[in-house]
Write an enzyme that holds these catalytic residues in place. Structure first.
Site, PDB file in Angstrom:
ATOM      1  N   LYS A  53      -0.506  -5.652 111.807  1.00 14.69           N
ATOM      2  CA  LYS A  53       0.161  -6.379 112.851  1.00 14.69           C
ATOM      3  C   LYS A  53       0.620  -7.661 112.419  1.00 14.69           C
ATOM      4  O   LYS A  53       1.818  -7.971 112.723  1.00 14.69           O
ATOM      5  CB  LYS A  53      -0.773  -6.341 113.954  1.00 14.69           C
ATOM      6  N   GLN A  97      -8.468  -6.934 119.351  1.00 15.42           N
ATOM      7  CA  GLN A  97      -8.744  -5.799 118.735  1.00 15.42           C
ATOM      8  C   GLN A  97      -9.947  -5.131 119.226  1.00 15.42           C
ATOM      9  O   GLN A  97     -11.092  -5.916 118.892  1.00 15.42           O
ATOM     10  CB  GLN A  97      -8.623  -6.131 117.218  1.00 15.42           C
ATOM     11  N   ASP A 120      -0.950  -5.510 125.247  1.00 17.06           N
ATOM     12  CA  ASP A 120      -1.481  -4.254 125.036  1.00 17.06           C
ATOM     13  C   ASP A 120      -1.522  -3.456 126.342  1.00 17.06           C
ATOM     14  O   ASP A 120      -1.514  -2.205 126.343  1.00 17.06           O
ATOM     15  CB  ASP A 120      -3.134  -4.332 124.559  1.00 17.06           C
TER      16      ASP A 120
END
Ligand code: NDP
Length: 292
Positions: A53, A97, A120
């Protein structure tokens, strides 16, 4: 057009499009989108994701902020970091995460993120926006699935879509997106009766089960579009492992009209959509148009 939906090249062109828009945004408005990624602990798979990422964020011209915390980190400390990122004007996207260590309340952390920075799309506000068809942030993997399906099929109105799996991160948001595109959507799960017959009715079949090669060609309607979200590592028999999806590719490919492979299908779209979401939010937060 090829039968195989090439997620790798689709993701590369999406990243190139994001990169050119980031360049315009910098030039036109002096804004550099920033993505902060928070990793707690040392899970090897998560470390790889976070590294990828960060690398791709920098490649499209954005700022990448990585926060790596030990797996003994407490709730208050993590909440404090989220607050700090929420109020940092150079950060337009925050990604925590998952999974988090067991001492941390995952839901509380996600819901502490400013919904406008929740790239997200897991914050309750964004989940709610998606379910009422409002203009919120759409989770990355489901967004990637929809982009590929629309690219292949164009107008989805009236198509019969079957989603196998009802998780909050894949199954439910994919189903909501397909519903918004005017598909007739059936969501199936571990308690569904006659699962094979349900799948055989699908014009669009999305597999998000987490069971290696469960869906075979017999389940697929001839000509259907098959999107395989599954990522499963199985024993390759020679002491090595290999990645397979939730769909038995060889048998399904023979029947499907279009199909995503694993690897190289849905997987690469996830980070590309994360960068897309970060760009959108950098524009929204600063109240400027997304460059054409
Ligand atoms: P979850 O384990 O959270 O959900 C799996 C779903 O499949 C559940 O709804 C479950 O039903 C259903 N299910 C399990 N067994 C069966 C069965 N025998 N018949 C019918 N339905 C069944 O998984 P996720 O949604 O998080 O992930 C799904 C897959 O996608 C995994 O392989 C994961 O690795 C992959 N993935 C890939 C991503 C990418 O970037 N490409 C991102 C995220 C996930 P029930 O609810 O009844 O238990």
């Amino acid at each position: 057009m090829s039968k195989i939906i090439d997620g790798k090249s689709f993701a590369a062109s999406l990243r190139a499009e994001v990169a050119s828009k980031v360049a315009v945004l910098k030039e036109r408005d002096g804004i550099v989108p920033g993505l902060a990624v928070v990793l707690v602990g040392e899970d090897p798979a998560s470390q790889v994701y976070v590294r990828n990422k960060g690398k791709q964020t920098v490649e499209v011209g954005m700022q990448s902020f990585e926060h790596k915390l030990p797996d003994t980190t407490g709730q208050d400390e993590l909440m404090g970091l989220i607050d700090q990122l929420n109020s940092d004007d150079s950060v337009h996207g925050i990604l925590v995460q998952l999974p988090l260590p067991s001492q941390i309340d995952e839901k509380a952390v996600i819901n502490r993120i400013n919904p406008d920075k929740d790239v997200d799309g897991f914050h309750l506000t964004n989940v709610g926006r998606l379910s009422i068809g409002d203009n919120g942030i759409v989770p990355c993997t489901p967004l990637g699935c929809l982009m590929m399906i629309k690219d292949q099929l164009g107008d989805l109105s009236g198509k019969h879509a079957v989603v196998v799996g009802r998780s909050n991160i894949v199954g439910k948001p994919v189903a909501n997106l397909l519903l918004q595109e005017n598909c007739t959507v059936v969501i199936t799960h571990s308690r569904t009766k006659n699962l094979v017959e349900e799948c055989q009715r699908a014009d669009i079949l999305v597999a998000a089960v987490g069971r290696p090669e469960m869906i075979t060609g017999e389940w697929v309607k001839p000509g259907a579009t098959v999107i395989d979200v599954g990522i499963n590592r199985i024993d390759a028999g020679d002491g090595k492992t290999r990645l397979v999806g939730d769909v038995d590719y060889a048998s399904a490919e023979a029947v499907a009209g279009k199909i995503t492979p694993v690897p190289g299908g849905v997987g690469p779209m996830t980070i590309a959509c994360l960068l897309h979401n970060t760009l959108q939010q950098a524009c929204r937060i600063n109240n400027v148009e997304v460059p054409e």
